[in-house]
Design an enzyme around this catalytic site. Structure first.
Site, PDB file in Angstrom:
ATOM      1  N   ARG A   1       0.790  -1.217   0.000  1.00 17.42           N
ATOM      2  CA  ARG A   1       0.000   0.000   0.000  1.00 17.42           C
ATOM      3  C   ARG A   1       0.835   1.286   0.000  1.00 17.42           C
ATOM      4  O   ARG A   1       0.601   2.186  -0.798  1.00 17.42           O
ATOM      5  CB  ARG A   1      -0.927   0.053   1.238  1.00 17.42           C
ATOM      6  CG  ARG A   1      -2.178  -0.746   1.116  1.00 17.42           C
ATOM      7  CD  ARG A   1      -2.543  -1.362   2.445  1.00 17.42           C
ATOM      8  NE  ARG A   1      -1.563  -2.379   2.758  1.00 17.42           N
ATOM      9  CZ  ARG A   1      -1.655  -3.650   2.337  1.00 17.42           C
ATOM     10  NH1 ARG A   1      -2.700  -4.038   1.694  1.00 17.42           N
ATOM     11  NH2 ARG A   1      -0.697  -4.525   2.591  1.00 17.42           N
ATOM     12  N   THR A   2       1.781   1.379   0.930  1.00 13.86           N
ATOM     13  CA  THR A   2       2.449   2.674   1.136  1.00 13.86           C
ATOM     14  C   THR A   2       3.219   3.087  -0.115  1.00 13.86           C
ATOM     15  O   THR A   2       3.060   4.205  -0.610  1.00 13.86           O
ATOM     16  CB  THR A   2       3.390   2.585   2.354  1.00 13.86           C
ATOM     17  OG1 THR A   2       2.640   2.047   3.447  1.00 13.86           O
ATOM     18  CG2 THR A   2       3.929   3.947   2.738  1.00 13.86           C
TER      19      THR A   2
ATOM     20  N   LYS B   1      26.257  -3.180  -0.548  1.00 17.27           N
ATOM     21  CA  LYS B   1      27.730  -3.139  -0.475  1.00 17.27           C
ATOM     22  C   LYS B   1      28.195  -2.436   0.793  1.00 17.27           C
ATOM     23  O   LYS B   1      29.374  -2.125   0.946  1.00 17.27           O
ATOM     24  CB  LYS B   1      28.291  -2.393  -1.689  1.00 17.27           C
ATOM     25  CG  LYS B   1      27.871  -2.952  -3.021  1.00 17.27           C
ATOM     26  CD  LYS B   1      28.322  -2.006  -4.133  1.00 17.27           C
ATOM     27  CE  LYS B   1      27.486  -2.168  -5.382  1.00 17.27           C
ATOM     28  NZ  LYS B   1      27.563  -0.999  -6.259  1.00 17.27           N
TER      29      LYS B   1
ATOM     30  N   ARG C   1      11.224   3.769   3.654  1.00 24.02           N
ATOM     31  CA  ARG C   1      10.823   2.780   4.671  1.00 24.02           C
ATOM     32  C   ARG C   1      12.078   1.984   5.012  1.00 24.02           C
ATOM     33  O   ARG C   1      12.819   1.565   4.119  1.00 24.02           O
ATOM     34  CB  ARG C   1       9.732   1.856   4.148  1.00 24.02           C
ATOM     35  CG  ARG C   1       9.488   0.662   5.078  1.00 24.02           C
ATOM     36  CD  ARG C   1       8.325  -0.188   4.666  1.00 24.02           C
ATOM     37  NE  ARG C   1       7.054   0.491   4.924  1.00 24.02           N
ATOM     38  CZ  ARG C   1       5.871  -0.083   4.766  1.00 24.02           C
ATOM     39  NH1 ARG C   1       5.795  -1.330   4.347  1.00 24.02           N
ATOM     40  NH2 ARG C   1       4.761   0.589   5.007  1.00 24.02           N
TER      41      ARG C   1
ATOM     42  N   HIS D   1       4.607   5.218  11.849  1.00 23.63           N
ATOM     43  CA  HIS D   1       4.186   5.187  10.439  1.00 23.63           C
ATOM     44  C   HIS D   1       3.260   6.394  10.247  1.00 23.63           C
ATOM     45  O   HIS D   1       2.045   6.253  10.157  1.00 23.63           O
ATOM     46  CB  HIS D   1       3.473   3.865  10.158  1.00 23.63           C
ATOM     47  CG  HIS D   1       3.278   3.542   8.707  1.00 23.63           C
ATOM     48  ND1 HIS D   1       3.408   4.471   7.685  1.00 23.63           N
ATOM     49  CD2 HIS D   1       2.961   2.361   8.092  1.00 23.63           C
ATOM     50  CE1 HIS D   1       3.164   3.880   6.528  1.00 23.63           C
ATOM     51  NE2 HIS D   1       2.906   2.607   6.752  1.00 23.63           N
TER      52      HIS D   1
HETATM   53  N1   CP Z   1      -0.379  -0.249   5.771  1.00 26.63           N
HETATM   54  C1   CP Z   1       0.849  -0.476   5.234  1.00 26.63           C
HETATM   55  O1   CP Z   1       1.855   0.127   5.620  1.00 26.63           O
HETATM   56  O2   CP Z   1       0.858  -1.404   4.240  1.00 26.63           O
HETATM   57  P1   CP Z   1       2.140  -1.822   3.400  1.00 26.63           P
HETATM   58  O3   CP Z   1       3.105  -2.496   4.346  1.00 26.63           O
HETATM   59  O4   CP Z   1       1.634  -2.754   2.339  1.00 26.63           O
HETATM   60  O5   CP Z   1       2.750  -0.571   2.828  1.00 26.63           O
END
Ligand code: CP
Length: 389
Positions: free
Chosen positions: A57-58, A87, A108, A136
């Protein structure tokens, strides 16, 4: 007031008014998407997504958002194997290179505090797509937007956070935001899987109200004699919940001890339980799901989680447009923000969190702040865990 050039790596990086500005613009973006308008707000701008952990999603909603704004996207999925990190390149070197190409970066990373460290070394805006078990923040923007759309607002609502609240980063940012916006937080988590202390501290600092249970049965009133004795009261409790927010067990972050004790049984939602809930309650989940959310719930109109995922695009469009200065928000000048008070002479100290970025990236200068009302307690500036004694 502008949000241009700002980072978003913790939900506390934005004031309530700034969050509201994002959500208001998200509404405009949502309408524009429905009307199939072509938006050209970010033409010629480059969004880089750098993901060291998997995502559905993100990453895809950020990339779709940038495309919808007329901008370009360069995508580093599985950056841990496809970039020079494989590396041994550090986070700080990676972002100091990428800022030469990118106008804005979404990262991320599996280490707590990693996106804060990235933002410190990077001159273009850094948005966190999740840092380890820490936060998040953009999921929280999506969650707040969803609650606003589905329930008409956040203040005064009772939001039940259910699942692995210790390792789940979405609920950390969300619990803080809910307290800031005046919601009541009910936690339903198995023993050892409750919200970490620093989130409790943050909620207390915002005078937020939090109640904790170990299982959904405790709420529904079928679990113990004591609860059955007070059945009227417990049913009232169930009736009081406006939003159930489920999260999966974060198995990738569990120790072997935790894994042995972990089970979704105590907070699993199915049709039977849904039947006992309010007709206008909604079920949210940041997804992906595992065993905590039965597929039979999907058909119920209260199942909001796919609508919630869909809101990821307009919310992230709004955020990108604001951080790139493509839209200026209607914001009053920010009253003086409470600066974090960093402790002096502690750069030799270590953070007690093995997953903290400062324990992995050796050049990182360790910083600790004093917790208001707990002067003796020092917490890591990057991941909020206590200093190691
Ligand atoms: N909700 C969420 O962070 O989903 P993903 O891990 O698929 O990005």
């Amino acid at each position: 007031m502008t949000l241009a050039g700002r980072d978003l790596v913790s939900i506390n990086d934005f004031s309530n008014a700034e969050i509201e500005a994002v959500l208001d613009l998200a509404d405009e973006m949502n309408l524009a998407l429905k009307e199939k308008k072509v938006l050209d707000l970010c033409r010629g701008k480059e969004l880089y997504t750098v993901f060291y952990e998997p995502s559905t999603r993100t990453r895809s909603s950020f990339e779709t958002a940038m495309h919808r704004l007329g901008g370009n996207v360069v995508s580093h999925a599985e950056a841990q194997v496809t970039s020079s990190v494989a590396k041994g390149e550090t986070i700080s070197d990676t972002v100091r290179v990428l800022e030469k190409f990118a106008d804005i970066i979404v990262m991320r990373h599996h280490l707590d505090g990693s996106t804060r460290l990235a933002a410190e070394y990077c001159d273009v805006p850094v948005i966190s797509g999740g840092d380890g078990a820490h936060e998040h923040p953009t999921q929280t923007l999506v969650d707040l937007y969803t609650i606003g759309k589905e329930k008409g607002g956040i203040k005064g609502k009772n939001i039940a956070l259910c699942g692995d609240l210790r390792h789940g980063r979405t609920v950390h940012s969300l619990a803080i935001a809910l307290a800031r916006f005046g919601a009541q937080v009910t936690c339903i988590a198995p023993n050892g899987f409750g919200l970490p202390d620093h989130i409790h501290d943050a909620i207390r600092a915002y005078k937020g109200k939090i109640t904790e249970y170990r299982s959904l049965e405790e709420i529904v009133g079928e679990g113990s004699l004591a609860v059955q004795h007070q059945k009227g009261f417990t049913n009232l409790l169930l009736e009081s919940i406006d939003v159930f927010y489920f999260t999966r067990l974060q198995r990738e972050r569990l120790s072997s001890d935790d894994s042995n004790n972990a089970s979704e049984e105590s907070y699993r939602i199915n049709r039977q339980l849904l039947e006992k809930s309010r007709e206008d309650a909604i079920i949210m989940h940041p997804l992906p799901r595992t065993n905590e959310l039965a597929y039979e719930v999907d058909k119920d109109k209260r199942a909001a989680y796919f609508r919630q995922a869909g809101y990821g695009v307009p919310v992230r469009m709004a955020l990108i447009a604001l951080l790139l200065g493509a839209v200026e928000p209607k914001l009053e000048p920010n009253p003086k923000k409470d600066a974090v008070k960093l402790a002096k002479d502690v750069s030799d100290a270590r953070c007690s969190n093995d997953r903290c970025v400062t324990n992995a990236e050796r050049y990182a200068v360790r910083k600790f702040y004093r917790v208001p009302g707990k002067a003796q307690l020092l917490r890591c500036y990057y991941c909020d865990w206590p200093l190691k004694n």
